[in-house]
Design an enzyme around this catalytic site. Structure first.
Site, PDB file in Angstrom:
ATOM      1  CG  ASP A  73      65.578  15.958  70.960  1.00 20.97           C
ATOM      2  OD1 ASP A  73      64.770  16.007  71.908  1.00 20.97           O
ATOM      3  OD2 ASP A  73      66.725  16.429  71.022  1.00 20.97           O
ATOM      4  NE  ARG A 159      76.644  15.729  37.955  1.00 14.10           N
ATOM      5  CZ  ARG A 159      75.632  15.999  37.123  1.00 14.10           C
ATOM      6  NH1 ARG A 159      74.677  15.109  36.917  1.00 14.10           N
ATOM      7  NH2 ARG A 159      75.579  17.156  36.504  1.00 14.10           N
ATOM      8  CD  GLN A 248      60.918  13.601  61.821  1.00 23.29           C
ATOM      9  OE1 GLN A 248      59.805  14.104  61.790  1.00 23.29           O
ATOM     10  NE2 GLN A 248      61.449  13.119  62.935  1.00 23.29           N
TER      11      GLN A 248
END
Lengths: 302, 302, 302, 302
Positions: A73, A159, A248
């Site tokens: 995928d 944080r 990506q």
């Protein structure tokens, strides 16, 4: 469905085990059916395919009628961004486990080819989404494009980030959280699911907005029509955040910046062979069933 | 409760707004009641307190009968780690919003002092937890200690970590996730809550193990007795992870490493003044109520 | 928005405290603006309104240009079902707390009237949904209609029901559960929310399918396009179930029966005055905010 | 573990398919090892066992050293309530699927018997819980006892109940909901799991309090120490509710009534054969794994 197929483009994740064998089989299957192959030089060289790479090979203005994408995928996500301006439909061949986007197994390649030629398929328009804004345009003049999701996440693991979300100019809410996922229908089974989001049928025309570890007792996803304009602003108090497209591509986001998320102008045109059922893939990949997983106890009394 | 109080140690987050004023008031309140102050030189210098800092001031072997901690819950978390080997109880004075651990407001300081002297309080033993293992001992010879939670999280925001959890030598499960939170009872209202975990009463003797964005349809917390031995192993396929204690101290964790989490040998001894109710704080801080938040619709028909 | 308003229909929940006073004010406000009132005899008699009830008063074929509905959200749900074939828009006046569907407070009635006449409003089409099938048609020849939700629930509190859901002819999954909620966009903040479902913007064209206490580790909602055809079948092994529309109308469902849920042919045409913001109501009614509910601990360190 | 076993009591769900065969095998296995069988007349008559039923057979004051319980988890739940005052340990033989409480398959019966005689087992004390109060004592002088859970649920499927929960005299919160589950550690995998509760290890000494469809955005379980005293009060505004023990015994609860839930004085003493692992059963029955259910997409990029 009818599609006049003469030339088939090949896109492959060359790092996947077994990709060479499958590509050779694919070329054989294509040529033996009297069709042509459209492929780039790197793929030919790397795999020793006995075809000629197209010297003017291009993803933006391709000279083919459809694409075969070989990989997982993730490969399809990558291809989808690059094919944004290409009107040609795409069929995914998985080189590993069954994928949501790569639904054909390599050993079903010949049958898939015959079904294509017989018109036994339909094309699903999978809406893609786009983030734009000053923070993005430096590196991505067209904005960041995603098929699954755009994710704003914290950079410093200790944080939280603080962000404000506006929808069509109206305040939705402020979040103090690890991150925020804006998912397309296709992306509902990816990161959004991991963060607790619902399952969205690819045909439902909605964004899913899901906070990651929001610091409240309430952690529901918000579902918005795909024609919404979603503004995400990093508040002045927030540490830097990162915007990632489909896991990506990334860019940093400083405090006091705003990005706008909308539907991209073109969808991915995904080929589904006859007999393909989305919910089958869903149940199989997620091992999902409401009936068979019996937690026992109540209700199965003596 | 009876406690022989003669000398009171002061620990303050010197960066909090208003801390100077409150410390002066505290010293005045302590001395006017015939008690002594135990304080370090940095605090005296920084705030101009008119008391003498103790030259041998030490957190490990303190010469006082109890501690006042001034700051937020984060200040108390920090203090708790340093006071691990100190048997003296601690009272938290919040310098901002009401805290789970700092329950006294500055303007209630004098009354709190009187209540302490009248014995109108009880001491809650708040279990602390410890992570040990080769990966930790380089920098923390005693292991990493936490009052709230030990969190294993990913470093690279686009790659999940893969970990295996074993409990008392038995496989619990493997997780592919953004991270894993192992929380003490006290920590259930901190990061664990944000990740979807339950609310745990401080008196319940349990660990809460909560995955962060696990890539499955199932994302339940697992509750284990505090006498459990929890082993967390980073699998060989995982990208590097980071182990963080109470969101304050961290160390890296490479693949194929194992840490062991157990209850720490000593609890934090938290002073609760008479009339303090845990659930009141819970409802107030979380704006939690099952009755007043009415989503409308079903059930309030014509 | 422009709407030629001459006659205003009144629909009221006569059981609500204060309804008489508000109706008198409404009639005064309408008549003083030169408009007519359309009202049934029971309302006139019960409240002593000094207007003449319309002898041919009808909800199906009403002789008015718009409706004012007085009550809570439940009143509006009830009205919506009866106004299914009426093309006239509706404005809700709440007689209690702020409602999702009844957004105007009684003391804003005169201003609301002026805004209506000045065209300062828009009409939201709120999709309604319909269940049909043999089990229903005996008592509801047109099927069961809902503005919020259609709920299949168990009758016997100690036995789960077993049902199968198919979408456009494809198996979604089987559920063993206490019940199943099929919600319209409007209904996402009602029972579906209580069962863990997401928040759906009224403009998102989707069904939300949410199981109630499914006996599995997975309990996600499924989001489907509003053009879907949802078949719910009670399996042969199930105890009897009950189908309820908006928590107001019910019918029994034996084993081996199937109902079909689709979008109803007409939406409720809901009037929203200028300045109304859906997300404001959402945050106010649900006391929802991602930023202010601070669970403390991690992230607000020293 | 050592246990002086001479006489084994048999308790069976006589309605389960295959129970006759298994009981015959069990009697054969017991007698051939020189042990005696303790059984009631109904079981002997119904199954044609060639043993003599004990004329003074009693669950409260049994004349045996341990019990074998044949059935599903529901059978064990039923047995556990009746054996509350019996100090003898219990081993569950499942007559269907693997159970959380019935962990031995019928074809492992002989091996199980040998392991028992060799002392290759341990006894788990499974805490039971008790509800008492005026509403209960009419029909259950000793209160209602549960091994899994005590559930307060609505009777009218269209109206929510309103209840107040107090813990050790302090207000926890008020709930407007479909019901409330108070679960023992053993019961965490039963109804509590279906309502979204965490997985609790049987050795964790806690109650899990989980609301069913609470009408708020917050729906977390609350974990309390097993020494807590939980008061549940039906508010004056609530419709009638029903209290159910292990999904098997029920009584009605009117408005303005209070029940008190505490740990029962005796646990069920559950025999676990050597090699039994709780988490194995958990993963197997719930098809639970954090690693293998891969939702795809993010993280498995090219």
């Amino acid at each position: 469905m009818s599609l006049d197929i003469k030339k088939i483009g090949l896109l492959a994740n060359l790092g996947k085990p077994g990709v060479h064998t499958v590509l050779h089989q694919a070329v054989e299957a294509i040529i033996s059916r009297g069709l042509e192959v459209y492929v780039d030089e790197q793929t030919v060289r790397s795999t020793g395919l006995e075809v000629t790479a197209d010297p003017g090979f291009s993803l933006e203005k391709p000279d083919c009628d459809m694409w075969l994408v070989f990989g997982g995928d993730g490969t399809m996500l990558n291809a989808a961004r690059h094919l944004l301006h290409s009107p040609h439909p795409v069929l995914g061949i998985n080189l590993g486990r069954l994928g949501f986007l790569t639904s054909v197994n390599p050993d079903g390649l010949c049958e898939a080819m015959d079904m294509l030629l017989r018109g036994e398929f339909r094309i699903e328009n999978r809406s893609m989404i786009r983030a734009s804004g000053p923070v993005i345009s430096d590196h991505h003049p067209e904005g960041m494009i995603a098929l699954n999701d755009l994710v704003l996440s914290r950079v410093d693991a200790t944080r939280m980030i603080e962000i404000r979300v506006r929808v069509n100019g109206q305040l939705l809410t402020d979040y103090r959280c690890d991150g925020l996922i804006v998912s397309s229908p296709t992306g509902s089974t990816a990161y959004s699911l991991a963060a607790g989001g619902p399952i969205v049928h690819p045909g439902a025309e909605v964004f899913t907005v899901t906070p990651i570890c929001p610091h409240t007792l309430s952690n529901r996803s918000v579902i918005l029509g795909l024609d919404s304009r979603i503004e995400v602003t990093s508040l002045s108090s927030t540490p830097p955040a990162m915007l990632t497209s489909d896991g990506q591509e990334s860019c940093e986001m400083e405090p006091n910046r705003t990005i706008v998320i909308t539907r991209a102008e073109n969808p991915l045109r995904l080929i589904q062979l006859k007999g393909h059922q989305y919910f089958n893939t869903l149940r199989q990949k997620l091992q999902w069933s409401g009936l068979h997983n019996d937690p026992g106890g109540a209700g199965e009394c003596q």
